[in-house]
Structure formats: C-alpha cells, structure tokens
Design a protein around this motif. Structure first.
Motif, mmCIF file in Angstrom:
data_model
loop_
_atom_site.group_PDB
_atom_site.id
_atom_site.type_symbol
_atom_site.label_atom_id
_atom_site.label_comp_id
_atom_site.label_asym_id
_atom_site.label_seq_id
_atom_site.Cartn_x
_atom_site.Cartn_y
_atom_site.Cartn_z
ATOM 1 N N UNK A 33 7.152 13.265 5.186
ATOM 2 C CA UNK A 33 6.728 11.980 4.892
ATOM 3 C C UNK A 33 5.323 11.844 5.299
ATOM 4 N N UNK A 34 4.443 11.313 4.489
ATOM 5 C CA UNK A 34 3.004 11.068 5.000
ATOM 6 C C UNK A 34 2.977 9.765 4.977
ATOM 7 N N UNK A 35 2.718 9.054 6.387
ATOM 8 C CA UNK A 35 2.557 7.662 6.549
ATOM 9 C C UNK A 35 1.466 7.275 7.217
ATOM 10 N N UNK A 36 1.526 5.935 7.257
ATOM 11 C CA UNK A 36 0.201 5.116 7.906
ATOM 12 C C UNK A 36 0.592 4.069 8.568
ATOM 13 N N UNK A 37 -0.193 3.534 9.444
ATOM 14 C CA UNK A 37 0.155 2.215 10.291
ATOM 15 C C UNK A 37 -0.563 1.126 9.812
ATOM 16 N N UNK A 38 0.143 -0.031 9.640
ATOM 17 C CA UNK A 38 -0.744 -1.375 9.301
ATOM 18 C C UNK A 38 -1.578 -1.814 10.485
ATOM 19 N N UNK A 39 -2.595 -2.012 10.174
ATOM 20 C CA UNK A 39 -3.564 -2.366 11.273
ATOM 21 C C UNK A 39 -4.624 -3.470 10.829
ATOM 22 N N UNK A 40 -5.091 -4.157 11.715
ATOM 23 C CA UNK A 40 -6.218 -5.073 11.389
ATOM 24 C C UNK A 40 -7.617 -4.373 11.197
ATOM 25 N N UNK A 291 -4.449 -4.537 7.074
ATOM 26 C CA UNK A 291 -4.431 -3.645 5.988
ATOM 27 C C UNK A 291 -3.454 -2.377 5.922
ATOM 28 N N UNK A 292 -3.512 -2.011 4.823
ATOM 29 C CA UNK A 292 -2.772 -0.847 4.555
ATOM 30 C C UNK A 292 -3.539 0.138 3.481
ATOM 31 N N UNK A 351 1.017 -11.335 3.358
ATOM 32 C CA UNK A 351 2.464 -11.651 3.743
ATOM 33 C C UNK A 351 3.199 -10.499 3.464
ATOM 34 N N UNK A 352 4.297 -10.453 4.524
ATOM 35 C CA UNK A 352 5.182 -9.386 3.992
ATOM 36 C C UNK A 352 5.208 -8.062 5.214
ATOM 37 N N UNK A 353 4.367 -8.351 5.977
ATOM 38 C CA UNK A 353 4.080 -7.018 6.703
ATOM 39 C C UNK A 353 3.515 -7.312 8.132
ATOM 40 N N UNK A 354 3.763 -6.811 9.079
ATOM 41 C CA UNK A 354 3.140 -7.185 10.551
ATOM 42 C C UNK A 354 2.420 -5.683 10.800
ATOM 43 N N UNK A 355 1.705 -6.113 12.035
ATOM 44 C CA UNK A 355 0.692 -5.141 12.403
ATOM 45 C C UNK A 355 1.547 -3.917 13.314
#
Length: 388
Positions: A33-40, A291-292, A351-355
């Motif tokens: 799996x290629x993933x990324x982290x939600x960040x500000x 952002x994602x 909305x719908x996601x947390x850092x």
C-alpha cells in the motif's frame, strides 16, 4: 499411429495441469500500500501570465519648434534632475523671428499714436462744426484698427519669445535617460507632431510589470494580491510584487482577449531593466488547512485488495461524494470527506479527517514465488480518474 498421438497429447495435458497446480500452490500474493499522512499545509492557486518590466513613470521629451540640434548635454543612462538642460536648438532663426515681431510691434505702436492724434484733431473740428460726421467716423475706425494691430503685434512678440525659449530642452522630471533619439546637427521638424528627443525614466528602483492576463483568468485577479515572477536574466531569483491595477480596456489578438494587469515591483538592487520579459504567477487564493494528496480521492480497491485490507465490499456510493480509505487499528475503512480547493496535487479537507490519519493512495499486488523471487502485478488504483 492415431492411438499413439492421443496418448502423447493426454500426457502433455496432464504434465501442464500438474505444473500449473504446482506453481499455484507455491506462490503467494501480497499487497503493498502506498499511503500518505493528513497534515496541515497551505494551498495556493495561481494565475500565470507573461508581461514586461517597465518604469513606473516614463516621459518622452520632445520639442515644439523645428530646428537643428546644436548642443546635446546628456547621453544614454545619464542621471539627471528636474529642470536640467538636456539640449539646445539653433536659435538664429528663432531670434530673427523675435526681432521681426518686435519691429512690427514698434510700427504698430507708432501707427496707433498717429491714429490717436488724428482722431483727437477730427473730434475737435467736429465739435466746432468744422468737420463732417463721415470724417469723424473714419478717424474712429482707423484708431480702432491701430489698437487691434498693437494687440496682435504684442502677442506675436510674446509667441516669438516663447518659441525662442523652446530652443532649450529641459528635463520635466528627475531620473535616468533611457533613450537619446537625436544627435548634434540633426534637424527636427515639429510641423504635425512633437518629435521625441529623449526618453526618461523617473526611478528605476520602483518598477512595474505590465502582464497580459487571459479573459478566462481575469475574474480571479484582484487589487492587492501577491505576485511572484522571474526573468530570464536571473532564472534562480524570484521577484515579488503586488497587483496595483486591472485595466478594463481589452486587447484582442487573433481572437484571444487579454487584459493588462499592472504589478508593482520594487527593484532596490536595480536588477530589473526596462523591457525584460517576466513570467508572472498571481496568487488568487491562499488557504491553510488540513490537506491530503488528490490521488487519495481516486483510490478504489478491488475485492482482493479489500480482503487484504480487512475491509468489506461496500455498496456503490454517490459519485459526487468524495471518499478516502483510512488506515486504522483493525485495517482500513472508507471515510466520506468535505473538501475545498485543490492545486492539482493536494486538496483542502474541511471535514471528515483528522491530522495524522493515514490515507491510501494506491496499492500494488506482488506475487512471491517459492524460489524467493517477486513478481509485481498491475497496481490497484484509480479507475477512470486521475489528477484534476
């Protein structure tokens, strides 16, 4: 012979089936799996355009009289001050015209004095009933003509003096000479228009960029927006500025409509020269938030990937809704999002996601053989989608 052929074919089929079963039994499917982290982060939306660097104030200095350039006191790049003498025209012809105007004025004054004396004499005779009314009227008319002639002659003298003063060309502003269009001994004619002798820029430490913005983008451009631009002379330097004015007069070239946007561009180091081509990026929107990557919105796993993710196949969702797959303690789950602007790479999530939460971008299926070698299968990613 036919029986031998049938027996041989059967043996071949059995061998192939056994080999396939052996291969299937000795291989293992894994998913990467290629993933990324939600960040500000900040997302900026740009409008790009091309323009030219110009001085804020540029004046073309000309002459209102014709003549021969006798002296030039400045050259290209000369630093000058307001009121400084730039050039002189030959004054001989203009001085002669002034002398003629003064002579005509003197003659007119003499004629006026004579007409006044004649009027006074006729007036006395008329009062004594020694002159006719016609003679009085004639004297009155000649006096009026003489007065008008004096007025006109005086104006001619003043005009000749002004023309003579025009033979000396002075700078209307302080600055630097960008262009000198004449040489000493050259004749300039000011019959129908004013010939340009010099072009002067007021202050080269304060420049502006005149950018041509396409009509499709002009709606997002507003006064005060921040701008960054580059020029070919300094490819590694990024210059900054501010939108100062949007000119409403359109420019149509080959059916393409553009509008001129004036960008204030400080130039304290004087690296920017008039006429340089500038590649402009106007920041029309700048939002900071969670952002994602946009790629996460287009990830759709198949059934095999869902098993690997410990996730169940879910019913189809509304295409207008935006979803991502989030990694949790038990596996993965799909989450509906409310999104904002995107720059084609990242998207704002309102909305719908947390850092810190992990979202899936794509998945690759890898087959491991019993001999230790791995074979990569096509990635499980967006279907019919892509970056926007």
């Amino acid at each position: 012979m036919k029986k031998r052929i049938l027996i041989f074919s059967a043996v071949v089929v059995i061998v192939l089936v056994a080999t396939g079963m052996l291969f299937m039994g000795s291989s293992k499917h894994n998913f990467v799996f290629n993933t990324a982290m939600a960040k500000t982060d900040s997302i900026q939306i740009f409008v790009t355009a091309t323009g030219y660097v110009q001085p804020v104030t540029k004046v073309d200095v000309g002459t209102q009289v014709s003549g021969v350039i006798e002296k030039i006191y400045v050259d290209f790049n000369s630093q000058i001050t307001k009121g400084q003498l730039l050039a002189e025209l030959d004054k001989s012809t203009l001085s002669e015209k002034l002398s003629q105007a003064r002579a005509s004025y003197s003659t007119a004054e003499s004629d006026l004095a004579f007409a006044q004396q004649n009027y006074d004499r006729i007036k006395q005779l008329y009062n004594a009933k020694a002159a006719t009314l016609a003679s009085l009227e004639d004297a009155t008319n000649k006096l009026t003509v003489a007065k008008n002639t004096v007025t006109r002659s005086k104006a001619d003298v003043q005009q000749a003096q002004v023309n003579l003063s025009y033979a000396e060309i002075y700078s209307p502003i302080s600055g630097v000479v960008l262009n000198r269009a004449v040489d000493e001994g050259q004749t300039v004619a000011a019959s129908f228009n004013t010939p340009t002798l010099f072009t002067i820029a007021n202050d080269l430490t304060k420049m502006q960029v005149e950018a041509d913005v396409d009509e499709a983008d002009i709606g997002g451009v507003k006064d005060g927006q921040q701008v960054s631009f580059t020029v070919d002379s300094y490819p590694d330097d990024v210059f900054t500025g501010t939108v100062q004015q949007i000119r409403l007069q359109p420019t149509v070239t080959s059916n393409v409509v553009t509008y001129v946007v004036i960008i204030e561009a400080p130039n304290p180091e004087e690296k920017l020269y008039p006429g340089m081509t500038a590649s402009v990026s106007i920041i029309t929107n700048d939002i900071k938030g969670l952002t994602v990557p946009v790629e996460a919105l287009h990830f759709t796993p198949d059934n095999e990937a869902l098993k690997q993710m410990n996730a169940k196949a879910e019913p189809s969702v509304n295409r207008s809704d935006k979803h991502v797959w989030i990694k949790d303690i038990e596996g993965y789950h799909r989450q509906k999002l409310t999104i904002g602007i995107n720059d084609g790479v990242n998207v704002i999530v309102s909305d719908g996601l947390q850092e810190g939460e992990i979202v899936v971008l794509s998945v690759h299926q890898v087959t491991s053989k019993s001999d230790g070698k791995a074979v990569s299968i096509l990635p499980q990613g967006p279907r019919g989608g892509g970056r926007r």
